[in-house]
Design an enzyme around this catalytic site. Structure first.
Site, mmCIF file in Angstrom:
data_model
loop_
_atom_site.group_PDB
_atom_site.id
_atom_site.type_symbol
_atom_site.label_atom_id
_atom_site.label_comp_id
_atom_site.label_asym_id
_atom_site.label_seq_id
_atom_site.Cartn_x
_atom_site.Cartn_y
_atom_site.Cartn_z
ATOM 1 N N ASN A 9 -0.011 7.449 -0.545
ATOM 2 C CA ASN A 9 0.204 7.760 -1.960
ATOM 3 C C ASN A 9 0.343 6.430 -2.692
ATOM 4 O OD1 ASN A 9 1.062 8.548 -4.465
ATOM 5 N ND2 ASN A 9 3.010 9.435 -3.781
ATOM 6 N N TRP A 10 -0.709 6.078 -3.412
ATOM 7 C CA TRP A 10 -0.719 4.754 -4.060
ATOM 8 C C TRP A 10 0.123 4.719 -5.328
ATOM 9 C CZ3 TRP A 10 -6.434 2.549 -3.834
ATOM 10 C CH2 TRP A 10 -6.842 2.485 -2.494
ATOM 11 N N LYS A 11 0.585 5.860 -5.786
ATOM 12 C CA LYS A 11 1.396 5.933 -7.012
ATOM 13 C C LYS A 11 0.668 5.194 -8.152
ATOM 14 C CE LYS A 11 5.350 6.570 -4.042
ATOM 15 N NZ LYS A 11 6.769 6.409 -3.786
ATOM 16 N N HIS A 94 5.914 15.781 -5.802
ATOM 17 C CA HIS A 94 6.536 14.512 -5.419
ATOM 18 C C HIS A 94 7.847 14.323 -6.178
ATOM 19 C CE1 HIS A 94 7.267 10.304 -4.703
ATOM 20 N NE2 HIS A 94 6.451 10.418 -3.667
ATOM 21 N N GLU A 96 9.080 11.850 -7.555
ATOM 22 C CA GLU A 96 8.957 11.093 -8.808
ATOM 23 C C GLU A 96 8.453 11.985 -9.933
ATOM 24 O OE1 GLU A 96 6.647 7.976 -7.033
ATOM 25 O OE2 GLU A 96 8.398 7.423 -5.845
ATOM 26 N N GLU A 166 10.176 14.448 2.151
ATOM 27 C CA GLU A 166 10.469 13.096 1.686
ATOM 28 C C GLU A 166 11.889 13.052 1.118
ATOM 29 O OE1 GLU A 166 6.594 10.805 0.747
ATOM 30 O OE2 GLU A 166 7.187 11.858 -1.063
ATOM 31 N N GLY A 172 11.015 4.328 -1.147
ATOM 32 C CA GLY A 172 10.971 3.010 -1.784
ATOM 33 C C GLY A 172 12.247 2.206 -1.632
ATOM 34 N N SER A 212 9.826 5.190 3.162
ATOM 35 C CA SER A 212 9.953 3.890 3.817
ATOM 36 C C SER A 212 9.371 3.847 5.225
ATOM 37 C CB SER A 212 11.419 3.423 3.815
ATOM 38 O OG SER A 212 11.874 3.266 2.488
ATOM 39 N N GLY A 233 4.049 5.399 0.991
ATOM 40 C CA GLY A 233 3.968 4.807 -0.347
ATOM 41 C C GLY A 233 3.621 3.325 -0.248
ATOM 42 N N GLY A 234 4.627 2.486 -0.389
ATOM 43 C CA GLY A 234 4.437 1.034 -0.452
ATOM 44 C C GLY A 234 3.518 0.472 0.635
HETATM 45 P P1 13P Z 1 7.608 4.624 0.281
HETATM 46 O O1 13P Z 1 6.799 4.656 1.551
HETATM 47 O O2 13P Z 1 7.269 3.460 -0.606
HETATM 48 O O3 13P Z 1 9.075 4.757 0.552
HETATM 49 O O4 13P Z 1 7.202 5.922 -0.576
HETATM 50 C C1 13P Z 1 7.151 7.144 0.053
HETATM 51 C C2 13P Z 1 6.532 8.119 -0.874
HETATM 52 O O5 13P Z 1 7.084 8.424 -1.921
HETATM 53 C C3 13P Z 1 5.204 8.676 -0.529
HETATM 54 O O6 13P Z 1 4.876 9.728 -1.362
#
Ligand code: 13P
Length: 249
Positions: A9-11, A94, A96, A166, A172, A212, A233-234
């Site tokens: 997920n590149w956000k 998600h 967010e 999640e 994050g 993470s 994510g990251g």
């Molecule tokens: P991180 O891997 O950056 O913690 O993010 C996880 C995430 O929100 C994937 O959707």
């Protein structure tokens, strides 16, 4: 057997050129893997991603969608628009989206309904906040998120649904759930689905862990029996890290 999946997920990251170069790196470096690999760039770069990955097994997902077919919804994107550019996977729910954009279980239930009607595959995210875990309410929160958004569906709908647990406190933050915490929750999710539906529905749904996940912890988390992969994510923004995570499956 249920699918193993690693999804990135590149956000709100990567412009058009950066999208192309990251995808070219992933395309070149992708190892043989039993996992399905999915990437979710931003809306504006989805068409670019689809064309970059035309000859790759890597699939492209959207990070969100609207529940309506079309109409006066400024700034929104419909399933038909996604399908029109050959994107048939969508991330919904998600944390967010829930916390920054007020997406509720009710709204998510509508989005899920629309996506399924259009035969899209959904990566459905949910998970508790830190306070829920501290007050030992994490199982209750997860159960109600599942119930409110998904449990009015027929069992057959789960063929097109991938679940992504999640925990918000792990997203994050660098603080990942321990493999044992992930396994405990994934087993609970499977039991919850088995008791609402049946054991075959529960055993066939893939449940990803997100929060993470890094090259250093992926293998151990993925080794747990009810963890079928990850939503990253990251670490999905760097090709070497994402590839190393895929190798952990
Ligand atoms: P991180 O891997 O950056 O913690 O993010 C996880 C995430 O929100 C994937 O959707």
């Amino acid at each position: 057997m249920r699918a193993k999946i690693v999804a990135g997920n590149w956000k709100m990251n990567k412009n058009a050129q950066e999208t192309e170069s990251l995808l070219a790196e992933l395309f070149a470096k992708l190892p043989d893997t039993e996992a399905e690999v999915i990437v979710a760039p931003t809306f504006v770069n989805l068409a670019t991603a689809v064309s970059c990955l035309e000859n790759s097994i890597i699939q492209v997902a959207a990070q969100n969608m609207h529940f309506a077919e079309n109409g006066a919804f400024t700034g929104e994107i419909s399933t038909d628009m996604l399908l029109n550019i050959n994107v048939d996977v969508v991330i919904l729910g998600h944390s967010e989206r829930r916390s920054h954009f007020g997406e509720t279980d009710d709204l998510l239930s509508k989005k899920v309904q629309t996506a399924l009607e259009k035969n899209m595959r959904i990566i459905f995210c949910f998970g508790e906040e830190l306070e829920d875990r501290k007050s030992d309410n994490h199982f209750g929160v997860v159960e109600s998120q599942l119930k409110n958004a998904l449990f009015s569906l027929d069992a057959s709908a789960f063929k097109n649904i991938v679940l992504a647990y999640e925990p918000v406190w792990a997203i994050g933050t660098g603080e990942t759930a321990s493999p044992e915490q992930a396994q405990e929750m994934h087993a609970f999710i499977r039991e919850t689905i088995a008791s609402k539906y049946d054991s075959s529905t529960a055993n066939n749904v893939s449940i990803l862990y997100g929060g993470s996940v890094k090259p250093a912890n992926a293998k151990e988390i993925f080794s747990k029996p009810d963890v079928d992969g990850g939503l990253i994510g990251g670490a999905s923004l760097n090709s070497d890290d994402f590839i190393a995570i895929i190798r952990g499956i």
